[in-house]
Design an enzyme around this catalytic site. Structure first.
Site, mmCIF file in Angstrom:
data_model
loop_
_atom_site.group_PDB
_atom_site.id
_atom_site.type_symbol
_atom_site.label_atom_id
_atom_site.label_comp_id
_atom_site.label_asym_id
_atom_site.label_seq_id
_atom_site.Cartn_x
_atom_site.Cartn_y
_atom_site.Cartn_z
ATOM 1 N N GLU A 113 -50.684 -11.272 20.069
ATOM 2 C CA GLU A 113 -49.849 -10.150 19.802
ATOM 3 C C GLU A 113 -50.564 -9.196 19.241
ATOM 4 O O GLU A 113 -50.131 -8.273 18.367
ATOM 5 C CB GLU A 113 -48.915 -10.674 18.290
ATOM 6 C CG GLU A 113 -48.355 -12.418 18.376
ATOM 7 C CD GLU A 113 -47.260 -12.275 19.952
ATOM 8 O OE1 GLU A 113 -46.925 -11.236 20.347
ATOM 9 O OE2 GLU A 113 -46.974 -13.339 20.369
ATOM 10 N N GLY A 114 -51.639 -8.719 19.992
ATOM 11 C CA GLY A 114 -52.211 -7.515 19.700
ATOM 12 C C GLY A 114 -53.488 -7.852 19.020
ATOM 13 O O GLY A 114 -53.370 -8.493 17.788
#
Length: 601
Positions: free
Chosen positions: A448-449
């Site tokens: 998610e980053g």
């Protein structure tokens, strides 16, 4: 509690929800939750604790050992016990706790869902990957999917009849989503496209828990521009959804293989082929070239969810380590170590073990409070009627999301590692649960980053919104909290934290100055240290707030160990965790750019 049995600390959850935040009263002011009270929330949390301990925890270690099975024909079987656990949670509406009850969800506030997430992710993180992503995908479809079918599809996903995924990553592109090459070609049917390409690292890419899986896929339509602005979002079901809602033929989205991972083995992380084994049909979500905007609706929710995973791992690690330290007999008391006849004592009596447990306790409890506070802000913003307050709260969630994602996942991993240290040699072997926590937790700082990307988002975007308005507003509220705490008998800790807040502000101004001077590389080199500093200050403010609440409650309840613990948390934080944050501030402003020397690496 045994050191091998999972346990949840309901007392501290109650302290945060009801004593510190008065969440029950604030939520009762919202029409959606007017009929809920503390008794309802306590009963919900108690049942969540039972499910976590009796349904999810027993499948955690066996599922890790067994992993998922791929049949070579595009189908995945989850570990033994997963299907039964899914059905148990499905039956009670526990798979999407905060989704609307009329659409198959639990109808609870996000605040309560966050509290339950700690229990369930801590009990079996790999299993909870499936419902978490499904609910996130369902919310995007409910808001932006085909108007005629969006509610019906979302209902099946919220209820657990169908699953869902998020398909961003491609080989070679990784976190650079704008480099994605997956193609979407329009057909003669309006809104329908044929997709071709390959996605990697797809959590829940296939499973045997649900009748269907709805993939949300980023792809590029013909003549679309380069980068993220040229991406569109498509709903790609495993089995085609007919006009009447029934399932049709198998669609051309097939798993090519399962990724072999360091941890979360019970979560099927797949390589997904689109169009390689037959036509892959997809339905456009929103409009062409709107894909990254819509996907970030799910991405931001996922980032908060991953922060919760980090905290859940930290809490589980602490509970296991504390139980082990109490039962493990080894060595003599440090005061009697020269006496060969002195009795063997539990290792919880050894000073260094107590130091490690305190590190876990303080981090676990302050992260818990910070996450639940964020969730409460989310609820109040989305269901409140005051427009100005809504804007303030949404801005606060926006500012804090990257900080919490990075801080809770980095700290969660560190606390799992610390639990292994408390267990000693036993912690390193699979007989005890903490080595799995280390392996499971590591992914949280990556997906998610990555946390480096979170730091770049914070420094490069969030600090610049409104000319720094979000940060200034936060700082003003922090200073007001410090003034109130100082007046209430906590002058020393408030002064120490106040210096850290001021140094954080000076560091933010320093980074802004680097940006204005077009020294972007120098600024981004300090993005992660700045985020770490900000995260530490946030946790320190939570420790201070909890201590002030505990001091007030002690007058009524006496020397309750939980309340005494909050006061000791603050003392420990200021003495041991705040100094590194001060050092980070000085480092950020040092103007060191040595690692940018082109002769290196």
């Amino acid at each position: 509690m045994s050191s091998t049995s999972f346990n949840t600390d309901l007392r501290d959850l109650h302290f945060v929800l009801f004593d510190q935040l008065a969440a029950d009263k604030k939520l009762a002011a919202l029409p959606r939750y007017a009929d809920f009270d503390r008794e309802v929330y306590e009963a919900t949390l108690a049942e969540g604790k039972r499910l976590a301990e009796e349904v999810l925890a027993p499948i955690n270690a066996p599922g890790d050992r067994e992993g998922c099975h791929f049949d070579g024909e595009g189908n995945v079987r989850t570990p033994k016990g997963y299907k039964e656990a899914w059905n148990a949670l499905k039956e009670g509406g526990w798979l999407a706790v905060s989704a609307p009850s009329e659409l198959g969800g639990g109808g609870m506030p996000f605040t309560i869902a966050m509290s339950l997430s700690e229990m369930m992710c801590g009990a079996c993180m790999a299993f909870m990957m499936y419902p978490g992503l499904s609910a996130g995908a369902a919310r995007v479809i409910l808001s932006h999917g085909p108007e005629a079918t969006r509610e019906a599809i979302a209902r099946k996903m919220f209820s657990g009849e169908w699953g869902g995924t998020m398909c961003l990553t491609e080989a070679g592109a990784g976190s650079s989503v704008g480099d994605n090459r997956c193609r979407a070609t329009p057909t003669d049917t309006p809104g329908e496209y044929l997709l071709e390409g390959e996605k990697i690292f797809i959590s829940g890419g296939d499973q045997d828990l649900t009748d269907n899986i709805v993939h949300l896929v980023l792809a590029r339509t013909p003549n679309a521009g380069k980068g993220t602005k040229g991406l569109s979002l498509f709903m790609v079901p495993k089995y085609w959804i007919e006009a009447d809602g029934s399932l049709g033929a198998r669609n051309g989205a097939h798993v090519l293989r399962i990724e072999e991972k360091m941890g979360i083995h019970g979560s099927s992380t797949c390589v997904l082929g689109l169009g390689a084994q037959g036509p892959c049909r997809g339905i456009l979500i929103g409009h062409e070239n709107q894909g990254i905007e819509l996907m970030f609706l799910m991405m931001n929710e996922a980032r908060i969810g991953v922060a919760a995973q980090g905290q859940a791992i930290a809490a589980a690690a602490y509970n296991y380590a504390r139980a082990y330290a109490r039962e493990r007999l080894q060595g003599q008391s440090i005061r009697d170590m020269k006496n060969p006849d002195s009795p063997t004592v539990p290792i919880v009596q050894h000073p260094d073990v107590r130091r490690m447990l305190m590190l876990q306790k303080v981090h676990c409890e302050t992260m818990r409070a910070l996450l639940i506070k964020l969730a409460l802000a989310f609820d109040l913003a989305h269901d409140g009627t005051d427009a100005a307050e809504r804007e303030r709260l949404l801005g606060r969630v926006d500012l804090l999301t990257p900080i919490l994602k990075a801080t809770c996942t980095d700290v969660g991993f560190d606390m799992a590692v610390l639990a292994v240290q408390v267990f000693g040699g036993y912690g390193y072997i699979g007989e005890y649960p903490v080595e799995q926590l280390v392996r499971d937790a590591k992914i949280c700082s990556i997906y998610e980053g990555t946390n480096g990307i979170q730091a770049m988002d914070l420094v490069g975007r969030k600090l610049r919104i409104g000319g720094g308005a979000l940060f200034i507003q936060w700082m003003n509220e922090a200073n007001a909290q410090l003034e109130q705490a100082a007046a209430g008998g906590f002058a020393g800790p408030a002064e120490a934290l106040g210096k850290a807040v001021q140094l954080l502000a000076a560091s933010a101004m320093h980074l802004a100055g680097l940006g204005k001077a077009r020294k972007v590389e120098a600024a981004m080199m300090q993005a992660v240290p700045f985020l770490k500093m900000f995260g530490t200050v946030l946790l320190g403010l939570e420790a201070l707030e909890q201590a002030t609440v505990a001091a007030r409650l002690r007058e009524q309840r006496g020397d309750d160990p939980l309340l005494v613990g909050k006061l000791r948390n603050l003392e420990f934080f200021v003495a041991n965790l705040l100094p590194p944050a001060i050092a980070l501030g000085k480092s950020i402003q040092s103007n060191d750019e040595s690692c940018m020397d082109p002769t290196l690496f």
